[in-house]
Write an enzyme that holds these catalytic residues in place. Structure first.
Site, PDB file in Angstrom:
ATOM      1  CE  LYS A 150     -27.142   4.500   1.953  1.00 29.40           C
ATOM      2  NZ  LYS A 150     -28.237   3.893   2.705  1.00 29.40           N
TER       3      LYS A 150
ATOM      4  NE  ARG B 279     -25.064   1.269   6.546  1.00 29.31           N
ATOM      5  CZ  ARG B 279     -25.499   0.613   7.596  1.00 29.31           C
ATOM      6  NH1 ARG B 279     -25.227  -0.684   7.724  1.00 29.31           N
ATOM      7  NH2 ARG B 279     -26.188   1.220   8.547  1.00 29.31           N
TER       8      ARG B 279
ATOM      9  CE  LYS C 225     -27.986   8.385   2.365  1.00 27.01           C
ATOM     10  NZ  LYS C 225     -28.641   7.302   2.988  1.00 27.01           N
TER      11      LYS C 225
ATOM     12  CE1 TYR D 110     -32.503  13.904   8.443  1.00 29.07           C
ATOM     13  CE2 TYR D 110     -30.549  14.327   7.118  1.00 29.07           C
ATOM     14  CZ  TYR D 110     -31.434  13.442   7.697  1.00 29.07           C
ATOM     15  OH  TYR D 110     -31.268  12.096   7.523  1.00 29.07           O
TER      16      TYR D 110
HETATM   17  C1  PBG Z   1     -30.064   3.253   5.368  1.00 34.02           C
HETATM   18  C2  PBG Z   1     -29.931   4.714   5.264  1.00 34.02           C
HETATM   19  C3  PBG Z   1     -28.881   5.511   5.736  1.00 34.02           C
HETATM   20  C4  PBG Z   1     -29.206   6.827   5.440  1.00 34.02           C
HETATM   21  C5  PBG Z   1     -30.437   6.808   4.783  1.00 34.02           C
HETATM   22  N1  PBG Z   1     -30.859   5.501   4.670  1.00 34.02           N
HETATM   23  C6  PBG Z   1     -27.676   5.133   6.501  1.00 34.02           C
HETATM   24  C7  PBG Z   1     -26.652   4.239   5.994  1.00 34.02           C
HETATM   25  O1  PBG Z   1     -26.648   3.800   4.851  1.00 34.02           O
HETATM   26  O2  PBG Z   1     -25.767   3.927   6.786  1.00 34.02           O
HETATM   27  C8  PBG Z   1     -28.358   8.022   5.785  1.00 34.02           C
HETATM   28  C9  PBG Z   1     -29.031   9.351   5.737  1.00 34.02           C
HETATM   29  C10 PBG Z   1     -28.303  10.447   6.394  1.00 34.02           C
HETATM   30  O3  PBG Z   1     -27.122  10.359   6.803  1.00 34.02           O
HETATM   31  O4  PBG Z   1     -28.928  11.505   6.545  1.00 34.02           O
HETATM   32  N2  PBG Z   1     -31.333   2.867   5.840  1.00 34.02           N
END
Ligand code: PBG
Length: 325
Positions: free
Chosen positions: A196, A219, A250, A315
């Site tokens: 991620k 982050r 992701k 989505y």
């Molecule tokens: C964290 C989480 C995020 C997303 C999914 N789980 C946000 C992040 O890491 O800041 C992002 C998903 C998206 O942008 O559709 N709980």
């Protein structure tokens, strides 16, 4: 003078093209992310995610029934609690919004729908980080693992099929697997958000879950640097060793190379998250009449599958499933 081989012969008709298609996108590939807000009386539109809403417990039941009737196999749940605090305690409250939603959907749909829950603290903390903070404001990886273990148990007790840890703490999969097994939830699977990235494409999601990272923070100290791919493979390896049943990359489109490399190295199911910013860009350009939105959506999701993903969290799930009926 004449071409020896004419690849265009097999492109001549729609049926020919269908017959030789290497990649097929189907309803079974789709997972729908759903947002449930504890403090709402009626669903509320998310400005930056046209067509996506923050649900109430009532409306998410209707939506999940609709998705299941379309044949969408799974949903990914995100809760937005009424009160956020420093330790994100609402995330593991047996009566918290996500736990109530899991129980309601399992009651309504049983095994007809795979109920997955995002397992993280950022939706529940007042500082917006994915973990607990030290007094100096950095994320405390190891203390956070205990909280994740508690959240996993709460979600499992509510009946979740799959927990999806997304906080990118080191050791999170092992900590969650251990606690699930100890409490006799060995049947609950883990979909690890393994690779991620610290992406700018999560902007609309933060509107959806009402998260603002304190002090203009980000982050980058726990999510991955977009520059790295070998590091992603190491993240996936560790998560697999720690007991992940499925792994995720992701975002999706800017990381197709990562998807392909993970696919080549691992045999377990691979998910890709087509994230909020990826969806919003398509919707915004389509709303301006600059692109054909549904066609671009199909092209994007097909490319993610072609790269090697087995399933796509998107989505667009409902819209595409409706179009494919
Ligand atoms: C964290 C989480 C995020 C997303 C999914 N789980 C946000 C992040 O890491 O800041 C992002 C998903 C998206 O942008 O559709 N709980």
């Amino acid at each position: 003078m004449f071409p020896q081989r004419r690849l265009s012969r097999l492109r001549r008709t729609p049926a020919l093209r269908r017959m030789v298609a290497e990649t097929r996108l189907g309803i079974d590939d789709l997972v729908a992310p759903l947002f449930i807000h504890e403090g709402l009386d009626s669903p509320s539109e998310i400005r930056s995610l046209p067509g996506v809403v923050q649900h109430t417990l009532e409306s998410v039941r209707t939506e999940a029934r609709h998705l299941a009737s379309l044949g969408v196999p799974g949903v990914m749940l995100f809760g937005i609690p009424l009160h956020k605090g420093s330790d994100g305690s609402a995330a593991s409250d047996p009566d918290g919004i996500i736990q109530r939603t899991i129980a309601a959907l399992k009651e309504d749909l049983g095994d007809q729908l795979v109920v997955m829950a995002d397992l993280c603290l950022d939706e529940y903390t007042d500082h917006g980080h994915c973990g607990l903070l030290t007094p100096s404001g950095t994320v405390n990886n190891d203390a956070t693992l205990y909280r994740y273990a508690e959240v996993a148990i709460a979600q499992a007790e509510a009946g979740v099929d799959v927990v999806a840890p997304s906080g990118m703490m080191d050791g999170q999969v092992a900590a969650i697997r251990d606690s699930l097994d100890e409490e006799e939830f060995s049947q609950v699977a883990i979909l690890a958000y393994a690779a991620k990235y610290a992406s700018a494409l999560y902007g609309p999601f933060r509107d959806a879950v009402e998260v603002e990272i304190a002090d203009g923070g980000d982050r980058r100290s726990y999510q991955q640097d977009p520059a790295n791919v070998r590091e992603a493979l190491e993240e996936v390896r560790l998560d697999v060793q720690e007991g992940a049943d499925m792994v995720m990359v992701k975002p999706a489109l800017a990381y197709l190379d990562v998807i392909t490399k993970v696919r080549a190295e691992h045999d377990i199911p691979l998910a890709a998250y087509h994230v909020s910013g990826e969806y919003a860009m398509v919707k915004a350009a389509a709303a301006n009449g600059w692109i054909d939105g549904p066609a671009v959506a199909l092209e994007h999701l097909t490319a993610i599958k072609r790269a090697g993903a087995d399933m796509i969290v998107t989505y667009f799930a409902r819209e595409i499933a409706e179009a494919m009926q």
